[in-house]
Scaffold this motif. Structure first.
Motif, short mmCIF file in Angstrom:
data_model
loop_
_atom_site.label_atom_id
_atom_site.label_comp_id
_atom_site.label_asym_id
_atom_site.label_seq_id
_atom_site.Cartn_x
_atom_site.Cartn_y
_atom_site.Cartn_z
N THR A 1 0.80 -1.23 0.00
CA THR A 1 0.00 0.00 0.00
C THR A 1 0.83 1.27 0.00
O THR A 1 0.35 2.33 -0.40
N GLY A 2 2.07 1.19 0.49
CA GLY A 2 2.88 2.40 0.61
C GLY A 2 2.65 3.16 1.90
O GLY A 2 3.33 4.14 2.18
N ASP A 3 1.68 2.69 2.71
CA ASP A 3 1.39 3.33 3.99
C ASP A 3 2.06 2.57 5.12
O ASP A 3 1.93 1.33 5.21
N VAL A 4 2.75 3.28 5.99
CA VAL A 4 3.33 2.69 7.19
C VAL A 4 2.29 2.78 8.29
O VAL A 4 1.71 3.84 8.53
N ILE A 5 2.02 1.66 8.94
CA ILE A 5 0.95 1.62 9.95
C ILE A 5 1.44 0.95 11.24
O ILE A 5 2.47 0.27 11.26
N VAL A 6 0.67 1.18 12.29
CA VAL A 6 0.82 0.41 13.53
C VAL A 6 -0.56 -0.13 13.89
O VAL A 6 -1.58 0.44 13.50
N SER A 7 -0.59 -1.23 14.60
CA SER A 7 -1.85 -1.88 14.96
C SER A 7 -1.88 -2.14 16.45
O SER A 7 -0.84 -2.49 17.05
N ASP A 8 -3.07 -1.95 17.07
CA ASP A 8 -3.17 -2.25 18.49
C ASP A 8 -3.66 -3.68 18.69
O ASP A 8 -3.88 -4.43 17.73
N ALA A 9 -3.83 -4.07 19.95
CA ALA A 9 -4.19 -5.45 20.27
C ALA A 9 -5.56 -5.84 19.72
O ALA A 9 -5.84 -7.03 19.52
N ASP A 10 -6.42 -4.86 19.47
CA ASP A 10 -7.77 -5.15 18.97
C ASP A 10 -7.88 -5.05 17.46
O ASP A 10 -9.00 -5.13 16.90
N GLY A 11 -6.75 -4.85 16.77
CA GLY A 11 -6.78 -4.78 15.32
C GLY A 11 -7.10 -3.42 14.75
O GLY A 11 -7.30 -3.28 13.54
N TYR A 12 -7.14 -2.38 15.59
CA TYR A 12 -7.35 -1.03 15.09
C TYR A 12 -6.04 -0.50 14.51
O TYR A 12 -4.99 -0.58 15.17
N LEU A 13 -6.12 0.03 13.31
CA LEU A 13 -4.93 0.47 12.59
C LEU A 13 -4.75 1.98 12.68
O LEU A 13 -5.72 2.73 12.65
N THR A 14 -3.50 2.41 12.76
CA THR A 14 -3.17 3.83 12.74
C THR A 14 -2.13 4.06 11.67
O THR A 14 -1.09 3.39 11.63
N VAL A 15 -2.41 4.99 10.75
CA VAL A 15 -1.47 5.32 9.69
C VAL A 15 -0.41 6.26 10.25
O VAL A 15 -0.74 7.33 10.77
#
Length: 282
Positions: A143-157
């Motif tokens: 995708t070209g987007d760097v993300i982080v994910s929390d324990a519940d699967g919520y993504l942050t770009v």
């Protein structure tokens, strides 16, 4: 508004709304908030979704406090629009929600989000080179987007992979994160551009918001011309305070150490900026 904001923040934190607030909110909504939604033309909105650049959580809080169900979403043309979103009742401000059903995701070693699934295109039409760049042999779309994910699967770009700043010390820094901090700290700052690739610390170029700067100039009895205003000690003190407030929300390596004010008001027409900078003072 304060009642709506308190309620929104409790719900976002996953905490119960206390009895006093639960009793006062309906009156606030009927007496004030519903009228504001109507005046804004938002009284028929059932589900508002923001996209494109990350929306500051404070902006989402404002609309939620008004009673507008709102959340952030994320997607690309290659994914037939949305790839991640959450209904407003499950939204977590600052995230883009969770993946849509049917999509798989994984994170590359450098943090890039990879996705695949039935809603993701198989290739670029008549463009084999671009297809090879974007899709690997296992069918994952990069995708070209760097993300982080929390324990519940919520993504942050975090940011686009290509625009990440890599500091002299090797730290990966998101320009959007740094630029959003001062612009949300003061209405005086219309735009910020940070610099720091291969450098020991972050610096920034600040562009004044024309309306906010005009109001500031009138209140302080100063000239509105940005070439003079950008050098005024009162304005610079206000901007230093805004940058310091923004820095308080950032990690040490992300903080803006120095800034310079562009002596022109910026809009969508570059020629106007050049005229403002080159024309003689009035």
């Amino acid at each position: 508004m304060e009642t709506g904001l308190r309620r929104t923040r409790l719900l976002q934190a996953g905490k119960p709304v206390d009895d006093e607030l639960a009793a006062s909110y309906p009156g606030a909504d009927v007496g004030v908030l519903s009228a504001l939604r109507s005046r804004l033309g938002l009284d028929q909105v059932r589900w508002a979704v923001t996209g494109a650049a990350p929306t500051p959580p404070e902006t989402l809080e404002f609309f939620a406090a008004l009673g507008v169900p709102i959340c952030d979403g994320w997607g690309m043309s290659e994914q037939s629009c949305f790839g991640a979103v959450s209904p407003p009742a499950q939204a977590r401000f600052g995230t883009i929600g969770t993946l849509l059903p049917g999509l798989e995701a994984r994170q590359a070693a450098d943090g890039e989000l990879l996705v695949r699934g039935p809603s993701v295109t198989k290739d670029y039409r008549n463009d084999a080179d671009r297809t090879r760049e974007a899709f690997d042999r296992e069918g994952w779309f990069h995708t070209g987007d760097v993300i982080v994910s929390d324990a519940d699967g919520y993504l942050t770009v975090v940011d686009r992979k290509k625009v990440l700043i890599i500091s002299e010390g090797g730290k990966h820094i998101s320009p959007v994160t740094v630029e959003t901090a001062p612009t949300t700290a003061s209405p005086l700052i219309g735009t910020a551009a940070v610099i720091g690739d291969s450098r020991p610390y972050i610096t920034a170029l600040l562009v004044l918001d024309a309306e906010a700067a005009a109001a500031f100039a009138a209140e302080c009895g100063l000239q509105r011309d940005p070439r003079f205003l950008a050098r005024n000690p009162l304005l610079l003190d206000a901007l230093r305070a805004a940058v310091a407030e923004g820095n308080s929300r950032l990690a040490r390596v992300e903080q803006v150490k120095r800034f310079r004010v562009i002596p022109a008001y910026w809009d969508a027409a570059p020629s106007r900026v050049r005229r403002a900078m080159n024309s003689p003072p009035r």
